[in-house]
Structure formats: structure tokens, C-alpha cells
Write a protein that holds these residues in place. Structure first.
Motif, PDB file in Angstrom:
ATOM      1  N   GLU A 118      20.382  12.413  -2.382  1.00 35.63           N
ATOM      2  CA  GLU A 118      20.985  11.769  -3.546  1.00 35.63           C
ATOM      3  C   GLU A 118      19.888  11.110  -4.380  1.00 35.63           C
ATOM      4  O   GLU A 118      19.013  10.441  -3.846  1.00 35.63           O
ATOM      5  CB  GLU A 118      21.984  10.713  -3.071  1.00 35.63           C
ATOM      6  N   PHE A 119      19.944  11.357  -5.690  1.00 34.64           N
ATOM      7  CA  PHE A 119      19.000  10.692  -6.587  1.00 34.64           C
ATOM      8  C   PHE A 119      19.746  10.125  -7.779  1.00 34.64           C
ATOM      9  O   PHE A 119      20.784  10.632  -8.184  1.00 34.64           O
ATOM     10  CB  PHE A 119      17.858  11.618  -7.029  1.00 34.64           C
ATOM     11  N   VAL A 120      19.199   9.031  -8.305  1.00 32.29           N
ATOM     12  CA  VAL A 120      19.847   8.283  -9.374  1.00 32.29           C
ATOM     13  C   VAL A 120      19.170   8.580 -10.700  1.00 32.29           C
ATOM     14  O   VAL A 120      17.954   8.767 -10.767  1.00 32.29           O
ATOM     15  CB  VAL A 120      19.782   6.767  -9.065  1.00 32.29           C
ATOM     16  N   MET A 121      19.996   8.628 -11.748  1.00 33.47           N
ATOM     17  CA  MET A 121      19.491   8.790 -13.111  1.00 33.47           C
ATOM     18  C   MET A 121      20.001   7.599 -13.924  1.00 33.47           C
ATOM     19  O   MET A 121      21.211   7.405 -14.020  1.00 33.47           O
ATOM     20  CB  MET A 121      20.001  10.104 -13.710  1.00 33.47           C
ATOM     21  N   VAL A 122      19.054   6.807 -14.460  1.00 36.67           N
ATOM     22  CA  VAL A 122      19.423   5.618 -15.223  1.00 36.67           C
ATOM     23  C   VAL A 122      18.540   5.537 -16.457  1.00 36.67           C
ATOM     24  O   VAL A 122      17.309   5.617 -16.351  1.00 36.67           O
ATOM     25  CB  VAL A 122      19.245   4.326 -14.390  1.00 36.67           C
ATOM     26  N   VAL A 123      19.168   5.365 -17.617  1.00 33.53           N
ATOM     27  CA  VAL A 123      18.413   5.158 -18.851  1.00 33.53           C
ATOM     28  C   VAL A 123      17.593   3.866 -18.657  1.00 33.53           C
ATOM     29  O   VAL A 123      18.135   2.864 -18.199  1.00 33.53           O
ATOM     30  CB  VAL A 123      19.381   5.025 -20.055  1.00 33.53           C
ATOM     31  N   PRO A 124      16.288   3.909 -18.949  1.00 32.47           N
ATOM     32  CA  PRO A 124      15.415   2.761 -18.661  1.00 32.47           C
ATOM     33  C   PRO A 124      15.936   1.399 -19.146  1.00 32.47           C
ATOM     34  O   PRO A 124      15.862   0.407 -18.408  1.00 32.47           O
ATOM     35  CB  PRO A 124      14.102   3.111 -19.370  1.00 32.47           C
ATOM     36  N   GLU A 125      16.518   1.319 -20.327  1.00 33.17           N
ATOM     37  CA  GLU A 125      16.978   0.019 -20.832  1.00 33.17           C
ATOM     38  C   GLU A 125      18.199  -0.508 -20.082  1.00 33.17           C
ATOM     39  O   GLU A 125      18.541  -1.664 -20.193  1.00 33.17           O
ATOM     40  CB  GLU A 125      17.245   0.061 -22.342  1.00 33.17           C
ATOM     41  N   ARG A 126      18.837   0.344 -19.270  1.00 31.96           N
ATOM     42  CA  ARG A 126      19.982  -0.103 -18.459  1.00 31.96           C
ATOM     43  C   ARG A 126      19.574  -0.406 -17.029  1.00 31.96           C
ATOM     44  O   ARG A 126      20.404  -0.728 -16.201  1.00 31.96           O
ATOM     45  CB  ARG A 126      21.063   0.971 -18.455  1.00 31.96           C
ATOM     46  N   ASN A 127      18.312  -0.328 -16.758  1.00 35.49           N
ATOM     47  CA  ASN A 127      17.802  -0.498 -15.394  1.00 35.49           C
ATOM     48  C   ASN A 127      17.530  -1.970 -15.055  1.00 35.49           C
ATOM     49  O   ASN A 127      16.937  -2.262 -14.049  1.00 35.49           O
ATOM     50  CB  ASN A 127      16.522   0.317 -15.216  1.00 35.49           C
ATOM     51  N   ASN A 128      17.932  -2.878 -15.916  1.00 38.22           N
ATOM     52  CA  ASN A 128      17.678  -4.313 -15.684  1.00 38.22           C
ATOM     53  C   ASN A 128      18.831  -4.978 -14.973  1.00 38.22           C
ATOM     54  O   ASN A 128      19.926  -4.830 -15.148  1.00 38.22           O
ATOM     55  CB  ASN A 128      17.397  -5.033 -17.006  1.00 38.22           C
TER      56      ASN A 128
END
Length: 128
Positions: A118-128
Motif C-alpha cells: 500500500e502506498f499513499v498519494m497526497v498533494v504536498p500542500e495537504r500533507n500538513n
């Protein structure tokens, strides 16, 4: 990078957000993922099929199933690896993927199900 090993077959995945191809106003977020399949077993194998589960945080789940990967059914000798890059689009900008490969052991035709971590995909600005 995440890694999973099944019966001597190691699968590693690394993701990258692609802002150039994304359009957040239209709820379209594009990610690429690089997969490295390493044959640490003693047998030659061939990747026959893939089965992906795609989870998009705020939207419907998807499944993708089919022959090979990016148009290929690579044969991987012991000690060798196969690397490919593919992509996924999400509507929410946050999601994950995981799944299985169906591999054939060439020496005897035995089919082996290999786990894709399993791997996660997150837009960088939502990674906070």
C-alpha cells in the motif's frame, strides 16, 4: 519508498505528485508511481496480470485489473529487476493504492500471487 516481499519477489513503490498535469479547480490531481520488481528467488518469473485497488479519500473506490504492466508482461531472471512508471489520477488529492501481481514461475508454470504494498498519494500542500 514502500516495499513488500512475497515468496522471494520484492516490490518497491515510490510516488510523485505531478502539478504540471493536475487541475485542482477541476478536482483533477495526477500522481506517478515508480515500481521496482526485484526477483530475489531462484526461479525465472513472468508478470502476467495486475490487480489494483485505488482509494480516493472523498470519492468512490476503483479497481483496475488486466494483463501485464504498461503494455508488457516482463520476464525477470533471478537477481534481476524490472522497473516501470505509471500514473493515477485522484479527485480529492489524497488517496492510496495497493494490489497484487500474478506471476508465473517459468520452470513449472506455477502461478504466484505477489503483493503490491500500500502506498499513499497526497498533494504536498495537504500533507500538513
Amino acid at each position: 519508498m514502500v516495499t513488500q516481499k512475497t515468496k522471494g519477489i520484492k516490490v518497491s513503490v515510490e510516488t510523485e505528485y505531478q502539478p504540471k498535469y493536475s487541475s485542482p479547480r477541476q478536482f483533477h490531481y495526477v500522481f506517478t508511481y515508480k515500481v521496482i520488481i526485484t526477483n530475489e528467488s531462484e526461479n525465472t518469473i513472468q508478470l502476467k496480470r495486475r490487480h489494483w485497488y485505488i482509494k480516493d479519500a472523498a470519492y468512490s473506490d476503483r479497481e483496475v485489473e488486466g494483463e501485464g504492466v504498461v503494455g508488457q508482461q516482463p520476464t525477470i531472471e533471478p537477481g534481476e529487476e524490472h522497473v516501470y512508471v505509471s500514473g493515477c489520477n485522484l479527485r480529492s488529492g489524497i488517496g492510496k493504492m495497493y494490489g497484487t501481481y500474478l506471476m508465473e514461475r517459468i520452470i513449472d508454470g506455477k502461478m504466484i500471487e505477489v503483493l503490491i504494498p500500500e502506498f499513499v498519494m497526497v498533494v504536498p500542500e495537504r500533507n500538513n
